[in-house]
Write a protein that holds these residues in place. Sequence first.
Motif, short mmCIF file in Angstrom:
data_model
loop_
_atom_site.label_atom_id
_atom_site.label_comp_id
_atom_site.label_asym_id
_atom_site.label_seq_id
_atom_site.Cartn_x
_atom_site.Cartn_y
_atom_site.Cartn_z
N VAL A 1 0.74 -1.24 -0.12
CA VAL A 1 0.05 -0.01 0.15
C VAL A 1 0.86 1.29 0.09
CG1 VAL A 1 -1.69 1.02 1.22
CG2 VAL A 1 -2.05 -1.14 1.19
N LEU A 2 1.89 1.17 0.72
CA LEU A 2 2.58 2.21 0.81
C LEU A 2 3.56 2.74 -0.58
CD1 LEU A 2 4.07 4.16 2.97
CD2 LEU A 2 5.81 2.78 3.11
N PHE A 3 3.81 1.63 -1.18
CA PHE A 3 4.52 1.72 -2.61
C PHE A 3 3.29 2.10 -3.55
CE2 PHE A 3 8.36 -0.32 -0.56
CZ PHE A 3 9.00 0.99 -0.60
N LEU A 4 2.44 2.45 -3.34
CA LEU A 4 1.16 2.88 -4.41
C LEU A 4 0.67 1.67 -4.90
CD1 LEU A 4 2.78 5.97 -5.91
CD2 LEU A 4 1.21 6.04 -4.17
N PHE A 5 0.32 0.75 -4.00
CA PHE A 5 -0.53 -0.44 -4.50
C PHE A 5 0.18 -1.18 -5.31
CE2 PHE A 5 -3.75 2.20 -2.71
CZ PHE A 5 -4.35 1.60 -1.93
N ASP A 6 1.57 -1.54 -4.94
CA ASP A 6 2.25 -2.56 -5.54
C ASP A 6 1.79 -3.91 -5.54
OD1 ASP A 6 4.82 -3.20 -7.21
OD2 ASP A 6 5.26 -4.50 -5.37
N LYS A 7 1.41 -4.58 -7.02
CA LYS A 7 0.75 -5.74 -6.80
C LYS A 7 1.44 -7.06 -6.48
CE LYS A 7 1.31 -6.28 -11.70
NZ LYS A 7 0.78 -6.51 -13.04
N GLY A 8 2.59 -6.86 -6.70
CA GLY A 8 3.52 -8.11 -6.13
C GLY A 8 3.79 -8.12 -4.73
N LEU A 9 3.90 -7.11 -4.14
CA LEU A 9 3.95 -6.90 -2.62
C LEU A 9 2.69 -7.39 -2.01
CD1 LEU A 9 6.23 -3.71 -2.08
CD2 LEU A 9 6.96 -6.00 -1.62
N LEU A 10 1.42 -6.83 -2.53
CA LEU A 10 0.40 -7.13 -1.96
C LEU A 10 0.16 -8.45 -2.34
CD1 LEU A 10 -1.57 -4.01 -3.34
CD2 LEU A 10 -1.02 -4.42 -0.86
N ALA A 11 0.46 -9.27 -3.28
CA ALA A 11 0.02 -10.61 -3.57
C ALA A 11 0.84 -11.59 -2.47
CB ALA A 11 0.31 -10.87 -4.93
N ILE A 12 2.09 -10.95 -2.28
CA ILE A 12 2.86 -11.86 -1.46
C ILE A 12 2.45 -11.63 -0.20
CG2 ILE A 12 5.15 -11.96 -0.32
CD1 ILE A 12 6.60 -11.19 -3.15
N GLY A 13 2.13 -10.48 0.23
CA GLY A 13 1.43 -10.33 1.78
C GLY A 13 0.15 -11.03 1.91
N ASN A 14 -0.70 -11.30 0.92
CA ASN A 14 -1.91 -11.81 1.08
C ASN A 14 -1.76 -13.38 1.17
OD1 ASN A 14 -3.93 -9.98 0.92
ND2 ASN A 14 -3.97 -10.01 -1.29
N LEU A 15 -0.77 -13.88 0.30
CA LEU A 15 -0.37 -15.36 0.51
C LEU A 15 0.32 -15.47 1.98
CD1 LEU A 15 0.93 -16.09 -3.01
CD2 LEU A 15 -1.22 -16.74 -1.86
N LEU A 16 1.22 -14.88 2.37
CA LEU A 16 1.78 -14.86 3.55
C LEU A 16 0.99 -14.84 4.84
CD1 LEU A 16 5.08 -13.14 3.37
CD2 LEU A 16 4.89 -15.61 3.44
N PHE A 17 0.06 -14.05 4.95
CA PHE A 17 -1.04 -13.87 5.89
C PHE A 17 -1.91 -14.97 5.80
CE2 PHE A 17 -5.42 -12.54 7.34
CZ PHE A 17 -4.76 -12.09 8.58
N LEU A 18 -2.38 -15.47 5.01
CA LEU A 18 -3.28 -16.58 4.87
C LEU A 18 -2.60 -18.00 5.29
CD1 LEU A 18 -5.42 -16.32 1.75
CD2 LEU A 18 -6.09 -15.89 4.05
N SER A 19 -1.16 -18.09 4.90
CA SER A 19 -0.54 -19.32 5.08
C SER A 19 -0.19 -19.27 6.73
CB SER A 19 0.58 -19.56 4.48
OG SER A 19 1.67 -18.16 4.38
N GLY A 20 0.20 -17.84 7.27
CA GLY A 20 0.38 -17.90 8.63
C GLY A 20 -0.91 -18.13 9.60
N LEU A 21 -2.06 -17.47 9.16
CA LEU A 21 -3.11 -17.84 9.85
C LEU A 21 -3.28 -19.43 9.79
CD1 LEU A 21 -5.56 -16.59 11.12
CD2 LEU A 21 -6.76 -16.75 8.89
N ALA A 22 -3.36 -20.12 8.77
CA ALA A 22 -3.38 -21.40 8.83
C ALA A 22 -2.47 -22.09 9.76
CB ALA A 22 -3.30 -22.11 7.33
N CYS A 23 -1.37 -21.73 9.68
CA CYS A 23 -0.20 -22.34 10.75
C CYS A 23 -0.60 -22.04 12.27
CB CYS A 23 0.95 -21.70 10.44
SG CYS A 23 1.92 -22.48 8.98
N VAL A 24 -1.21 -20.68 12.64
CA VAL A 24 -1.56 -20.48 13.74
C VAL A 24 -2.73 -21.32 14.35
CG1 VAL A 24 -2.35 -18.71 15.27
CG2 VAL A 24 -0.42 -18.36 13.70
#
Length: 144
Positions: free
Chosen positions: A26-49
Amino acid sequence: MIEVTDLQKIGIGLAGFGVSFLFLGVLFLFDKGLLAIGNLLFLSGLACVIGVQRTFRFFFQRHKVKGTTAFFGGIFVVLLGFPMIGMVIELYGFFVLFSGFFPVAINFLGRVPIFGSILNAPFIHKIVQKLGGDTNRTTESTFT
């Protein structure tokens, strides 16, 4: 005290990195690569927790269909290459999914010394009441 397993520790790290990547995206003006990686990491982290089965049960409950559809639809739109539209849809889904958790989180933050005094400021207090769904009775006993 609750015992935290190694898998849960890894999940907390993954979710933390996911939130960090989402923030940077979001800080880098909605960079789609960072947002996609962030979404995948967040969901995988939630599944692990909380575990894979509990994650599926959380997202695929009958009364959370609207939030789940918006959340995963937003992720899909981000992956398609429309990050700003996808994040708006995803944010709506996030609020619908986690709206039941907001009163608990706000109540907890109200008891933390520094955050409690910030949340008790007159202009912030009205917003906190709306987000947390608190009545005057609950708010007065929580933030004083």
